[in-house]
Each structure stands twice: as structure tokens, then as C-alpha cells.
Design a protein around this motif. Structure first.
Motif, mmCIF file in Angstrom:
data_model
loop_
_atom_site.group_PDB
_atom_site.id
_atom_site.type_symbol
_atom_site.label_atom_id
_atom_site.label_comp_id
_atom_site.label_asym_id
_atom_site.label_seq_id
_atom_site.Cartn_x
_atom_site.Cartn_y
_atom_site.Cartn_z
ATOM 1 N N VAL A 157 -7.918 12.477 1.684
ATOM 2 C CA VAL A 157 -8.193 13.126 2.968
ATOM 3 C C VAL A 157 -7.693 14.560 2.839
ATOM 4 O O VAL A 157 -6.523 14.790 2.501
ATOM 5 N N VAL A 158 -8.564 15.539 3.070
ATOM 6 C CA VAL A 158 -8.222 16.945 2.923
ATOM 7 C C VAL A 158 -7.621 17.489 4.225
ATOM 8 O O VAL A 158 -8.145 17.234 5.306
ATOM 9 N N LEU A 159 -6.501 18.223 4.102
ATOM 10 C CA LEU A 159 -5.836 18.863 5.244
ATOM 11 C C LEU A 159 -5.859 20.382 5.034
ATOM 12 O O LEU A 159 -5.529 20.860 3.940
ATOM 13 N N THR A 160 -6.238 21.121 6.042
ATOM 14 C CA THR A 160 -6.199 22.576 5.911
ATOM 15 C C THR A 160 -6.164 23.252 7.270
ATOM 16 O O THR A 160 -6.609 22.684 8.267
ATOM 17 N N GLY A 161 -5.598 24.447 7.309
ATOM 18 C CA GLY A 161 -5.577 25.219 8.548
ATOM 19 C C GLY A 161 -6.783 26.134 8.631
ATOM 20 O O GLY A 161 -6.873 26.956 9.543
ATOM 21 N N TYR A 162 -7.684 26.054 7.719
ATOM 22 C CA TYR A 162 -8.832 26.938 7.673
ATOM 23 C C TYR A 162 -10.118 26.163 7.902
ATOM 24 O O TYR A 162 -10.447 25.270 7.133
ATOM 25 N N TYR B 151 -12.056 15.364 6.413
ATOM 26 C CA TYR B 151 -11.565 16.746 6.356
ATOM 27 C C TYR B 151 -10.868 17.003 7.686
ATOM 28 O O TYR B 151 -11.506 17.030 8.728
ATOM 29 N N LEU B 152 -9.542 17.160 7.689
ATOM 30 C CA LEU B 152 -8.785 17.317 8.930
ATOM 31 C C LEU B 152 -8.183 18.715 9.035
ATOM 32 O O LEU B 152 -7.619 19.235 8.063
ATOM 33 N N LEU B 153 -8.309 19.291 10.218
ATOM 34 C CA LEU B 153 -7.758 20.620 10.469
ATOM 35 C C LEU B 153 -6.340 20.534 11.038
ATOM 36 O O LEU B 153 -6.010 19.628 11.804
ATOM 37 N N LYS B 154 -5.506 21.461 10.619
ATOM 38 C CA LYS B 154 -4.164 21.574 11.193
ATOM 39 C C LYS B 154 -4.267 22.417 12.479
ATOM 40 O O LYS B 154 -5.090 23.344 12.544
ATOM 41 N N PRO B 155 -3.439 22.178 13.469
ATOM 42 C CA PRO B 155 -2.471 21.065 13.546
ATOM 43 C C PRO B 155 -3.197 19.719 13.686
ATOM 44 O O PRO B 155 -4.254 19.636 14.288
ATOM 45 N N ILE B 156 -2.568 18.687 13.154
ATOM 46 C CA ILE B 156 -3.208 17.368 13.085
ATOM 47 C C ILE B 156 -3.122 16.656 14.423
ATOM 48 O O ILE B 156 -2.057 16.545 15.029
ATOM 49 N N THR C 277 -4.050 15.694 1.171
ATOM 50 C CA THR C 277 -3.704 16.903 0.431
ATOM 51 C C THR C 277 -4.150 18.183 1.142
ATOM 52 O O THR C 277 -5.248 18.258 1.709
ATOM 53 N N ASP C 278 -3.259 19.147 1.091
ATOM 54 C CA ASP C 278 -3.584 20.482 1.575
ATOM 55 C C ASP C 278 -4.512 21.144 0.551
ATOM 56 O O ASP C 278 -4.584 20.729 -0.611
ATOM 57 N N MET D 18 0.841 -1.189 0.000
ATOM 58 C CA MET D 18 0.000 0.000 0.000
ATOM 59 C C MET D 18 0.883 1.248 0.000
ATOM 60 O O MET D 18 1.924 1.285 0.640
ATOM 61 N N LYS D 19 0.398 2.307 -0.683
ATOM 62 C CA LYS D 19 1.196 3.521 -0.836
ATOM 63 C C LYS D 19 0.356 4.749 -0.456
ATOM 64 O O LYS D 19 -0.851 4.787 -0.738
ATOM 65 N N VAL D 20 1.023 5.741 0.144
ATOM 66 C CA VAL D 20 0.368 6.988 0.552
ATOM 67 C C VAL D 20 1.140 8.159 -0.067
ATOM 68 O O VAL D 20 2.371 8.128 -0.151
ATOM 69 N N LEU D 21 0.402 9.195 -0.492
ATOM 70 C CA LEU D 21 1.018 10.407 -1.006
ATOM 71 C C LEU D 21 0.602 11.591 -0.121
ATOM 72 O O LEU D 21 -0.591 11.808 0.126
ATOM 73 N N LEU D 22 1.589 12.357 0.378
ATOM 74 C CA LEU D 22 1.335 13.552 1.184
ATOM 75 C C LEU D 22 1.585 14.779 0.323
ATOM 76 O O LEU D 22 2.693 14.965 -0.215
ATOM 77 N N VAL D 23 0.556 15.637 0.168
ATOM 78 C CA VAL D 23 0.668 16.811 -0.692
ATOM 79 C C VAL D 23 0.475 18.069 0.164
ATOM 80 O O VAL D 23 -0.637 18.336 0.642
ATOM 81 N N ASP D 24 1.569 18.811 0.348
ATOM 82 C CA ASP D 24 1.507 20.054 1.146
ATOM 83 C C ASP D 24 2.747 20.876 0.811
ATOM 84 O O ASP D 24 3.845 20.324 0.682
ATOM 85 N N ASP D 25 2.549 22.197 0.666
ATOM 86 C CA ASP D 25 3.687 23.026 0.294
ATOM 87 C C ASP D 25 4.620 23.308 1.468
ATOM 88 O O ASP D 25 5.706 23.889 1.284
ATOM 89 N N GLU D 26 4.233 22.921 2.679
ATOM 90 C CA GLU D 26 5.074 23.132 3.857
ATOM 91 C C GLU D 26 5.720 21.803 4.258
ATOM 92 O O GLU D 26 5.026 20.849 4.641
#
Length: 525
Positions: free
Chosen positions: A79-84, A101-106, A53-54, A1-9
Motif C-alpha cells: 500500500v503506497v503512502l504519500t503526501g503528494y 494509494y493513500l494520501l497523507k494525512p491518513i 511504504t512512503d 500475520m506481519k506488517v512492515l511500515l516504511v517511512d522516513d518520518e
């Protein structure tokens, strides 16, 4: 199984990598991308199952990425990640099918719960996809067999629902003509013995020409082995040209010769069998000594002279057998050969009759001296090797082979006629060994050896301490073990070779006798 993390930070990606219980959930590889555009490259190359993804990123943001994925990679779970904590992002995540939908900080607990849920969803949907794919493959595989069966039934005057005519590409017409295409064992050998592949390939060529001309359909005729039937309902005047085109295409593309014969025109679907019978008659009476380039036969060819048959030489054969010398046979063989050469005609029907008569004569003498022999179920198999790539019969090679067979036969008879007080039970054992690839009934043995069934059963058990049926199983299992050790044959092919039509039953018997399955036995060798 493979996971991809997409975030500019980068620190966000590193934090998620530290918080996730990846090994627990069977995640073997984690990829990282800084934006949506980079993520697409990873997705196309590595096809990850789960993507975090962010939403706000440069070049291509999360919404654009989700939109692309919905169209090009819908099976992945996101799975959506965002600080907003913004309803707009939540609505978009739901719209594009994100798992959560997950809020930062995780939060670590929420992250792993979401990961578990996403994986469960993916596995559930993947199981459904595999099931649907398997069902689809089975349906596609069954379609040709179903079509062949239904059209075979139609040929045999069985009714078919009107809606199936269109499904099978069959058109109702005022006249029909049937052509018969012969598929020999030699032809199937050109496809490495794969019978289904041979028929599929030949029918592809035939039906491509028929479809292009919108004039008929071809199918495998299940009532007789080695036959393809073509039903024409249009362009009757062009049939000869079309059949020659099919023959040439098969010769050119696959280097095989499939003789084709044409039946007579009929006016009703119920008369198709009559047209087929005529085509069969034409092909059986075709001259196999003819060197013609295209073996397409439109009408019966008759010999101008009376042709010989072996039964007409019965008295001479008897004297030759009693003499026990090949020379006594060779004079007679030369006479038969000379007659055929002078007439320059040998039909397939006559050749098949020769083979049948030859087997009957040999077996009669072997039975007389209580010698074992193998029953030849299909005489076509005996003559197939003597047709070359052009479909011409190699008459001289066939005659030479028969001379060698007769020589061996005479030696066997000579030995048999000199035996006294032979133990007949050992002859029966030899017979079982030679015919273990088919079901030999006790009645058959009784008829072959002129003994009662009761006597054979009793004496066999006394001699070998086992009944006949168990002995046959033992022979088959020994042969199966040899094939498993020394060949790459598939299990069902081995099952057929040793007399089991049902490979599941063969596996069951093998496990009961040997204590392991055929595959386990092969692996251990």
C-alpha cells in the motif's frame, strides 16, 4: 500475520500504528523501517505479508523498493503512502501491483478498509499458491509411479504411445537386453522399512549410470514385488562392466547387496518379456553359497550333482513325526546338509522350494492333529534374515533355526496327539487370532478343520455370542489400540498390519467400534 511500515518520518509511522485495527485483522507483529534499503533487510529476514511504504525517502525511495519487491518478493501486498497527489506516483504504484494509494494525512476508516482489502487479496492468492504447490507435489510424486506402471505395461507386451517413449527416456533400437535387480526385504529394512525410499534410492544410482552412458533405463517392475528392471538399448558389449559398477556403487554408498542377473538379447520390444524371463531364471539358479564379491550373474550356473528335496524324505519324516523326537529329525537334516555342503551349491530356487515343502509338510501334520497354524504367504520373508550385508547366505544359521522350529513343531504335535475331545471351536478362534492380519474366508476355515461352513458358523456364534466376521474385527481393533498406545507407527501402517489395505476404511471401522478416531484415541492415551 506481519506488517512492515516504511517511512522516513517517525511520527507518520506512529500515527499509522495508532490508527490501524491490527488485532481485528489478525496482525501480530508490526515492523518499522526508515527507508527502502532498511525495508529490504526486514523483508528478507521477517517476510511480512503487508507493506505500507512512503514514496519519497532518502537512500532508497518507494519506487525503487517497489521495483525490488516485484522481482524478489512478489507475493507481498503493498500500500503506497504519500503526501503528494501526483499522477506519477499513482501510475508507479499501479505498475508495481500495489493494492491501493493513500494520501497523507491518513484517514483511519480508509486505512482500515485498505488493510482489510489487502489482507483479503493476500489470503486469496496464498490459497491458490498452496493449491498449486500441493498439485505440483502430487504430480511430482505420481510421476515415478506412472512411469513404473507404463514401462511395466510395455514389458508385458502392452502397447504404449510413441510420444511416451521420449518422455520416459526410452529409445527405440534394433536390439535390447533386460537385466533384473533383486530388492530383498532385508535391503528395504536398511531404509527403515520405507519401500518407496528404497526403490527411489536404488533407481537413482542405476539411472545415473545409465543416463551418463546413454544406454538404457531402469524402473520398478510392478508385476513382481522386489524387482527392478533395466532395459539396455546401447553399449551391449559394456553391460557386464555397467552392471558391476551399479552393484559396487550400491554396496559402497548404502551398504546393500542387490543381486543382478542378465537376460538374453532380443530384437523387438515385444520380446522384452523373454529376456526378462531368462534373467529371472539366471538369478533363481545363482549359487547363494558363493562368496563372490560382485553378485552380477550373466549366465545360469548348474550343479554337477543331483540336489536333494524334502519330499524325497517323506517316509522318513513321517516316522520322525510319529516318534516325536528331535533326534529322529537331526540325522535326516545332517544328511541333507552334508549333500549341499559337498556340492557347494545352493540356488535361490532350491532354497525357496525347501521352504515351501517345509511349510506343506508341517501344515499337513498340524491339520492331521487339528492344531492351528499360520499360512505363510511369502516364503521369501522366511529366508531374507539369513543373507548378510554381502549377499551371502548364512547356511549354518538357517539350519540351526530350522532345528529349533522343528523342535517346537514336534512338541506341538505331541500335545495335539494326546488331546481327546478338544473343542474345535477354540482351535478356530486361535487360528483367527494368528491370521487376523489377512482376510480369512469361511471356506478356508472349513478346509483347514474338515468341518462344514454352516456348522462352524453356528457353533462359533453359540460359543462366543458373536459371528466370525465381527470377532475378527474385535481382534483387529484390540491390536490396533495396542499399537496406537505403544508405537509411533503411522495410521496407515497400523491399518496394513492388522489387515486393512484401505486406511480410510480402517478409520471408519475404528470410529464405529470405539466411538473415536484412531488419532483421538492415541491422543487420549
Amino acid at each position: 500475520m506481519k506488517v512492515l511500515l516504511v517511512d522516513d518520518e517517525k511520527h507518520v509511522r506512529e500515527g499509522i500504528m495508532l490508527l490501524g485495527e491490527w488485532e481485528k485483522f489478525g496482525i501480530e507483529t508490526i515492523y518499522e523501517a526508515e527507508n527502502g534499503a532498511e525495508a529490504i533487510n526486514f523483508i528478507q529476514k521477517f517476510q511480512p505479508e503487508i507493506i505500507f511504504t512512503d514514496m519519497k525517502m532518502p537512500k532508497m525511495d518507494g519506487i525503487q523498493l517497489l521495483e525490488w519487491m516485484k522481482e524478489h518478493y512478489p507475493y507481498c501486498k503493498t500500500v503506497v503512502l504519500t503526501g503528494y497527489d501526483d499522477y506519477h506516483y499513482m501510475r508507479k504504484a499501479i505498475h508495481y501491483g500495489s493494492v491501493d494509494y493513500l494520501l497523507k494525512p491518513i484517514d483511519p476508516e480508509i486505512l482500515n478498509t485498505t488493510l482489510e482489502h489487502a489482507l483479503a487479496e493476500w489470503k486469496k492468492e496464498e490459497a491458490i499458491r498452496k493449491k498449486n504447490k500441493s498439485s505440483s507435489q502430487l504430480i511430482n510424486k505420481m510421476k515415478p509411479a506412472y512411469r513404473d506402471r507404463m514401462l511395466t505395461q510395455l514389458m508385458n507386451n502392452e502397447s504404449m504411445k510413441e510420444n511416451l517413449y521420449e518422455e520416459f527416456g526410452f529409445q527405440v533400437s534394433q536390439s535390447y537386453t533386460v537385466a533384473l535387480v533383486k530388492v530383498s526385504g532385508k535391503t528395504i529394512g536398511e531404509f527403515h522399512g520405507d519401500r518407496n525410499l528404497a526403490y527411489f534410492t536404488i533407481l537413482n544410482v542405476i539411472n545415473e549410470i545409465l543416463t551418463e552412458n546413454e544406454c538404457g533405463t531402469g524402473f520398478r517392475y510392478l508385476s513382481n514385488k522386489g524387482e527392478i528392471i533395466i532395459i539396455f538399448w546401447k553399449k551391449i558389449e559394456q553391460i557386464e562392466e555397467l552392471l558391476k559398477s551399479m552393484y559396487k556403487q550400491l554396496r559402497k554408498t548404502f551398504n546393500i547387496s542387490c543381486p543382478i542377473a542378465l537376460g538374453e538379447s532380443v530384437n523387438k520390444i515385444s520380446e522384452l518379456l523373454e529376456s526378462y524371463s531368462r534373467a529371472k531364471h539366471v538369478i533363481l539358479n545363482s549359487n547363494i553359497l558363493d562368496e563372490k564379491g560382485e553378485r552380477v550373474y550373466l549366465q545360469e550356473i548348474k550343479s554337477e550333482t543331483a540336489l536333494p528335496n524334502l519330499m524325497g524324505y517323506a517316509s522318513e519324516i513321517e516316522l520322525a513325526v510319529q516318534a516325536g523326537e528331535i533326534g529322529a529329525f537331526e540325522e535326516m537334516i545332517e544328511r541333507v546338509t552334508k549333500e549341499l555342503k559337498e556340492s557347494r551349491f545352493l540356488s535361490l530356487k532350491l532354497l525357496l522350494n525347501f521352504e515351501k515343502e517345509y511349510q506343506v509338510i508341517c501344515n499337513r501334520w498340524l491339520k492331521k492333529y487339528q492344531l492351528s497354524f499360520s499360512v505363510v504367504e511369502k516364503v521369501e520373508k522366511q529366508i531374507d534374515p539369513y543373507f548378510d550385508q554381502n549377499g551371502s547366505f548364512q547356511f549354518e544359521k538357517y539350519i540351526e533355526r530350522k532345528k529349533r522350529e522343528i523342535s517346537l513343531f514336534l512338541k506341538k504335535v505331541k500335545r495335539g496327539s494326546g488331546k481327546k475331545n478338544t473343542n474345535i471351536i477354540y482351535e478356530i478362534e486361535t487360528y483367527l487370532q494368528e491370521n487376523c492380519n489377512r482376510d480369512v474366508k469361511l471356506q478356508e476355515i472349513a478346509e483347514q478343520f474338515y468341518l462344514s461352513r454352516e456348522y462352524i458358523s453356528r457353533k462359533f456364534k453359540q460359543e462366543f455370542n458373536v459371528n466370525i466376521s465381527d470377532y475378527v474385527v474385535k481382534i483387529r481393533m484390540n491390536k490396533a489400540k495396542t499399537l496406537l498406545k505403544n508405537s509411533q507407527l503411522k495410521i496407515y501402517e497400523i491399518a496394513e498390519m492388522i489387515g486393512y489395505q484401505d486406511d480410510k476404511y480402517f478409520r471408519k471401522v475404528f470410529k464405529r467400534i470405539e466411538g473415536v478416531t484412531p488419532n483421538e484415541y492415541r491422543t487420549s492415551c
